[in-house]
Design an enzyme around this catalytic site. Structure first.
Site, PDB file in Angstrom:
ATOM      1  N   GLY A   9     -74.075  -9.583  29.906  1.00 29.04           N
ATOM      2  CA  GLY A   9     -74.200 -11.015  30.370  1.00 29.04           C
ATOM      3  C   GLY A   9     -72.833 -11.790  30.385  1.00 29.04           C
ATOM      4  O   GLY A   9     -72.020 -11.107  29.529  1.00 29.04           O
ATOM      5  N   GLU A  10     -72.429 -12.717  31.139  1.00 30.97           N
ATOM      6  CA  GLU A  10     -71.526 -13.645  31.054  1.00 30.97           C
ATOM      7  C   GLU A  10     -71.876 -14.790  30.368  1.00 30.97           C
ATOM      8  O   GLU A  10     -72.500 -15.647  30.980  1.00 30.97           O
ATOM      9  CB  GLU A  10     -70.833 -13.713  32.407  1.00 30.97           C
ATOM     10  CG  GLU A  10     -69.727 -14.987  32.597  1.00 30.97           C
ATOM     11  CD  GLU A  10     -68.784 -14.888  31.472  1.00 30.97           C
ATOM     12  OE1 GLU A  10     -68.148 -13.651  31.599  1.00 30.97           O
ATOM     13  OE2 GLU A  10     -68.375 -15.840  30.821  1.00 30.97           O
ATOM     14  N   CYS A  14     -73.434  -7.859  18.106  1.00 29.18           N
ATOM     15  CA  CYS A  14     -73.124  -8.055  19.322  1.00 29.18           C
ATOM     16  C   CYS A  14     -74.005  -8.261  20.281  1.00 29.18           C
ATOM     17  O   CYS A  14     -75.020  -7.438  20.338  1.00 29.18           O
ATOM     18  CB  CYS A  14     -72.342  -6.801  19.729  1.00 29.18           C
ATOM     19  SG  CYS A  14     -71.688  -6.810  21.588  1.00 29.18           S
ATOM     20  N   CYS A  56     -68.848  -0.480  24.067  1.00 26.39           N
ATOM     21  CA  CYS A  56     -68.552  -1.701  25.031  1.00 26.39           C
ATOM     22  C   CYS A  56     -68.801  -1.049  26.167  1.00 26.39           C
ATOM     23  O   CYS A  56     -68.235  -0.234  27.006  1.00 26.39           O
ATOM     24  CB  CYS A  56     -67.113  -2.015  25.018  1.00 26.39           C
ATOM     25  SG  CYS A  56     -66.462  -2.793  23.566  1.00 26.39           S
ATOM     26  N   CYS A  93     -67.833  -6.489  37.482  1.00 22.90           N
ATOM     27  CA  CYS A  93     -66.619  -6.082  37.182  1.00 22.90           C
ATOM     28  C   CYS A  93     -66.847  -4.531  37.323  1.00 22.90           C
ATOM     29  O   CYS A  93     -67.867  -3.766  36.881  1.00 22.90           O
ATOM     30  CB  CYS A  93     -66.423  -5.925  35.706  1.00 22.90           C
ATOM     31  SG  CYS A  93     -66.136  -7.847  35.258  1.00 22.90           S
ATOM     32  N   LEU A 126     -58.949  -9.553  30.279  1.00 21.41           N
ATOM     33  CA  LEU A 126     -57.903  -9.648  31.168  1.00 21.41           C
ATOM     34  C   LEU A 126     -57.811  -8.403  31.956  1.00 21.41           C
ATOM     35  O   LEU A 126     -58.088  -8.511  33.148  1.00 21.41           O
ATOM     36  CB  LEU A 126     -56.792 -10.063  30.298  1.00 21.41           C
ATOM     37  CG  LEU A 126     -55.701 -10.106  31.016  1.00 21.41           C
ATOM     38  CD1 LEU A 126     -55.761 -11.576  32.197  1.00 21.41           C
ATOM     39  CD2 LEU A 126     -54.301 -10.501  30.145  1.00 21.41           C
ATOM     40  N   CYS A 154     -75.971  -8.852  34.646  1.00 17.52           N
ATOM     41  CA  CYS A 154     -74.759  -9.711  34.792  1.00 17.52           C
ATOM     42  C   CYS A 154     -74.392  -9.596  36.395  1.00 17.52           C
ATOM     43  O   CYS A 154     -74.680  -8.648  37.216  1.00 17.52           O
ATOM     44  CB  CYS A 154     -73.617  -9.044  34.030  1.00 17.52           C
ATOM     45  SG  CYS A 154     -72.200 -10.045  33.978  1.00 17.52           S
ATOM     46  N   CYS A 176     -67.900  -1.752  34.564  1.00 20.07           N
ATOM     47  CA  CYS A 176     -69.014  -2.064  33.463  1.00 20.07           C
ATOM     48  C   CYS A 176     -70.228  -1.493  33.866  1.00 20.07           C
ATOM     49  O   CYS A 176     -70.764  -1.843  35.043  1.00 20.07           O
ATOM     50  CB  CYS A 176     -68.901  -3.452  33.146  1.00 20.07           C
ATOM     51  SG  CYS A 176     -69.880  -4.069  32.003  1.00 20.07           S
ATOM     52  N   ASN A 185     -65.205   3.209  28.149  1.00 16.90           N
ATOM     53  CA  ASN A 185     -66.175   3.986  27.573  1.00 16.90           C
ATOM     54  C   ASN A 185     -67.066   4.536  29.019  1.00 16.90           C
ATOM     55  O   ASN A 185     -67.508   3.437  29.722  1.00 16.90           O
ATOM     56  CB  ASN A 185     -67.410   3.181  26.566  1.00 16.90           C
ATOM     57  CG  ASN A 185     -66.625   2.899  25.536  1.00 16.90           C
ATOM     58  OD1 ASN A 185     -66.275   3.800  24.726  1.00 16.90           O
ATOM     59  ND2 ASN A 185     -66.394   1.580  25.070  1.00 16.90           N
ATOM     60  N   GLU A 199     -79.964  -5.648  25.485  1.00 20.23           N
ATOM     61  CA  GLU A 199     -79.581  -5.047  24.133  1.00 20.23           C
ATOM     62  C   GLU A 199     -78.925  -5.947  23.373  1.00 20.23           C
ATOM     63  O   GLU A 199     -78.123  -6.901  23.617  1.00 20.23           O
ATOM     64  CB  GLU A 199     -78.740  -3.702  24.773  1.00 20.23           C
ATOM     65  CG  GLU A 199     -79.609  -2.714  25.487  1.00 20.23           C
ATOM     66  CD  GLU A 199     -79.041  -1.241  25.755  1.00 20.23           C
ATOM     67  OE1 GLU A 199     -79.648  -0.536  25.843  1.00 20.23           O
ATOM     68  OE2 GLU A 199     -77.780  -1.599  26.103  1.00 20.23           O
TER      69      GLU A 199
END
Ligand code: SAH
Length: 386
Positions: A186-187, A110, A360, A121, A241, A117, A124, A317, A97
């Site tokens: 993704g990272e 964005c 996000c 996390c 962070l 990913c 996420c 979110n 996306e």
């Protein structure tokens, strides 16, 4: 016999030096690469036939050997607040996306760097679907190319029809891509090899010609790659962070077990020194009763005080199946005030595009062939592609 079409080179994946070499291979002069880029990036055309100042036989050779191809659009959704989300095809079964967020003074795109990913996390939604593959440089650049082209085309139609711009015409640029953030799926630093050339094309005068401060790479904290990035480019750096201490960050951002906070911050300051950057933005997702207490705000302030740092608080979110809740607005405000009172710059990110799951951490795309590779929690001989 091999299919000649399958072997065409996608020019969206070639930064200027590589494009120049490619043009030379086709027997043309180096300055033709700049002309090509001008057509591709300034005029948004992908059709060699339209590139009228290139010799006919060169265009014919290009048409055989190359193409300008953006990812295919699988679906587009528009939010009530003007945010737009594209679902783009990675192949028959996989999708990723990209989101455009118009604001009065800018238009932020964005973009994604991977399908899925591997970082895992815990808050996420992208993490939940696992990792499928890295996007190629052409797929990363192709997102910007596609959005810019689409938005400009709409703008031309609007002007031709005499319809005033949204917002009363006072903000002509609100429909255009002025900023690019690598904050989609993704990272980006786990796909270093493809992301860095894409950044070069975004910044190149003959490419998208974006200023370094208008391109932001966000990372969950791959420390060695931050050092490498400092050698390659000078875009703005954002770091996820999300916690003021290692115990909590280990839980939220599992890559922290490998690269704890102190190491991460050192890498950030190094990046700024090398790149003469102004500050690093630290993203901090506000999770109700997890990381949002005044004591945690004070601990965060102690970490960052006196450093060139900005904190961007992101209201959590939610997505289906998550165990977290968003911190109440008053708690977010209090957290921010604690930071400000201690001299740490802090802003709260306005949530956009929530009604279309474009906010996000809500980007899901589609990952069918998921692999079990994980970075972080379940580190198993991880293959970070560099
Ligand atoms: N992998 C990179 C790029 C993602 S950027 C990184 O981790 O930085 C997207 C930002 O949104 C990151 O700061 C990410 O931690 C944050 N985020 C992820 N899930 C979220 C959620 N559900 N709500 C709010 N922010 C979230």
């Amino acid at each position: 016999m091999t299919d000649p079409v399958a072997q065409r080179i996608n020019l969206l994946g070639l930064p200027r030096p590589e494009l120049t070499a490619f043009v030379a291979q086709l027997g043309s002069q180096p300055f033709r690469a700049r002309q090509l880029m001008n057509w591709m990036y300034k005029r948004g055309t992908g059709s060699f036939a339209e590139m009228s100042d290139l010799a006919k036989d060169f265009r014919a050779r290009l048409a055989l050997a190359a193409e300008v191809r953006a990812p295919e659009v699988a679906a587009v959704q528009r939010s009530a607040d003007g945010t737009r989300k594209w679902l783009l095809r990675a192949d028959a079964a996989q999708a990723f996306e990209m989101v455009f967020i118009p604001e009065p003074d800018r238009g932020t795109l964005c973009i994604s760097s991977q399908v899925g990913c591997a970082l895992d996390c815990s808050f996420c939604s992208t993490a939940q679907q696992g990792y499928n593959r890295n996007l190629t440089t052409a797929e990363i650049v192709g997102q910007v190319w596609l959005a810019a082209r689409e938005l400009e085309r709409e703008e031309r139609i609007r002007i031709a029809a005499g319809v005033p711009a949204a917002g009363g015409g006072s903000a002509p640029e609100e429909r255009h891509v002025t900023n690019v953030v690598l904050m989609g799926m993704g990272e980006p630093l786990a796909n270093f090899r493809n992301v860095v050339p894409a950044l070069h094309i975004l910044l190149d005068d003959f490419g998208f010609d974006l200023s370094r401060r208008r391109v932001t790479l966000s990372t969950s904290g791959l420390v060695p790659q931050i050092y490498r990035l400092a050698e390659e480019t000078n875009v703005a750096l954002a770091v996820s962070l999300h916690a003021p201490d290692d115990a909590l960050r280990n839980e939220l951002v599992p890559i922290n077990r490998k690269h704890p906070i102190a190491e991460l911050l050192e890498a950030c300051w190094h990046y700024l020194d090398e790149q003469n950057g102004r500050s690093v933005t630290f993203e901090y997702v506000m999770l109700d009763e997890v990381n949002d207490s005044p004591a945690q705000a004070r601990a965060l302030a102690r970490l960052l005080k006196g450093h060139p740092a900005k904190v961007n608080l992101i209201p959590f979110n939610p997505f289906p199946g998550t165990r977290y809740r968003r911190s109440p607005t008053a708690v977010i405000q209090r957290f921010r005030d604690e930071l400000l009172q201690r001299g740490v710059l802090a802003t709260t990110r306005r949530t956009r595009g929530e009604d279309i799951d474009a906010a996000c951490g809500q980007l899901a795309g589609r990952v069918i062939d998921r692999t079990t590779v994980r970075l972080g929690n379940k580190v198993i001989g991880v293959a970070v592609q560099t």
